[in-house]
Design an enzyme around this catalytic site. Sequence first.
Site, mmCIF file in Angstrom:
data_model
loop_
_atom_site.group_PDB
_atom_site.id
_atom_site.type_symbol
_atom_site.label_atom_id
_atom_site.label_comp_id
_atom_site.label_asym_id
_atom_site.label_seq_id
_atom_site.Cartn_x
_atom_site.Cartn_y
_atom_site.Cartn_z
ATOM 1 N N ALA A 16 17.040 9.808 52.742
ATOM 2 C CA ALA A 16 16.488 10.561 53.867
ATOM 3 C C ALA A 16 16.458 9.672 55.098
ATOM 4 C CB ALA A 16 15.087 11.081 53.552
ATOM 5 N N GLY A 17 16.587 10.300 56.262
ATOM 6 C CA GLY A 17 16.519 9.588 57.532
ATOM 7 C C GLY A 17 15.570 10.279 58.477
ATOM 8 N N GLY A 20 16.822 14.221 58.557
ATOM 9 C CA GLY A 20 17.007 15.086 57.405
ATOM 10 C C GLY A 20 17.213 14.324 56.118
ATOM 11 N N ASP A 125 23.402 5.479 67.379
ATOM 12 C CA ASP A 125 22.541 4.856 66.371
ATOM 13 C C ASP A 125 23.367 4.039 65.388
ATOM 14 O OD1 ASP A 125 20.121 4.229 65.174
ATOM 15 O OD2 ASP A 125 20.121 5.995 63.864
#
Length: 413
Positions: A16-17, A20, A125
Amino acid sequence: MSERLGPYELLSRLGAGGFGEVHLALDAEGRTVAVKVLHPHVAADAGALARLAREVETMRMVGGPHVAEVLDASLEGGRPYLVTRYVQGRPLSAVPVPVADLRLLAAGLADALLSMHESGVVHRDLKPANVMMTEGEPVVIDFGIASALDTLSVTASGAVVGTPGYLAPELLEGRPAGVAADVFSFGATLAFAATGRQPYGQGPPSAIAYRVVHHPPDLEGVPAWLEPLLRDCLSAEPEARPTTAQICARLGVAPVSHARQVSRSPAGTVLRPRAVPRSSAGDDLTTREWRPGKEQHRRSVEESRARHREKVRRRWLIGSGLFVSLLAAAARQPLPEVALFLLAAYALGVVADAGVALFSHSPYRRSRMIIDMVSVAGVTGLCFGLAAAFSTFTLALFAGTALVVGIVFLLSA
């Protein structure tokens, strides 16, 4: 029991991030893909989803061996999601550093950035956690998502999407940011890979962000051939940083266009991604396995399950055969009737399995029957060979050890 999301069967949660959860999944043709299901607070923001939908149109044009291509998207309904190529490997943040083949890593990351920037996509990112290492090659994941979802309704008020230490100074200061921000992240990521240290140290995010804006990076230990490039990439001013094309030229990476052609459904989702190399732009190279330029046999979900069941059955057949041959060999001298019973019981079970295969519609029917017959002969021959080569005590010890190992394996599984 597996869960379905649209046409995809979710197999397991990968992680997970900030935006989501990522799941390993099978598509309708049995191919592995990565499905990123957006968090509820992201899904509740109509403006963020609209912006992401616009970005997806551009993101799915990015292709190449060093990026995890966007294959499909569904941004409507209660559980919006993105689908990308599944990359089997470990993130750069989890592999041993310094990286052994730094030139290969640098060339791959430069090629990935060139692919994104040529298509008009800014990653925003790029960091070691978003670089998957597979067979020594880097593959960049999650490109464009941070840029699309950087809104105050998705993030905390005043927060910045990204990781301090890898974010460019202009992003930390709230200034406009473009492709030069990715060049800064490229330099910071390579610095970590070359030294095993964060280029701006560790500590609270605010302290790291201050050092990014006001202090030079720590590049001690970076190879001499790479240090000048990283210093240029980590310049505080965006105008002083090299372009992605200039980075490729300094690294000796030949520029190759990885622009992808996609066909769309009425809903606008991706159906057939195709990679078109500049050297053969007239060829129709359909990506079948979600690895660019490599064709694979198309299998349905049921075919994939049948293949998995056959693999498990063969392992069970071999393991049980070895155990029965050990037990029968150990019992052959003191208890020959027991040895004969064990061999007969095994043979009866295998013959019954072959009979089931004879009347089944499995694509592995013929090979299953052949393997069954060979296993009966193999177990019988192995039993007599072991009895002739080892003592009863040694064979009993082997059988006991195999039993304990088998029980432990089953319990752990």
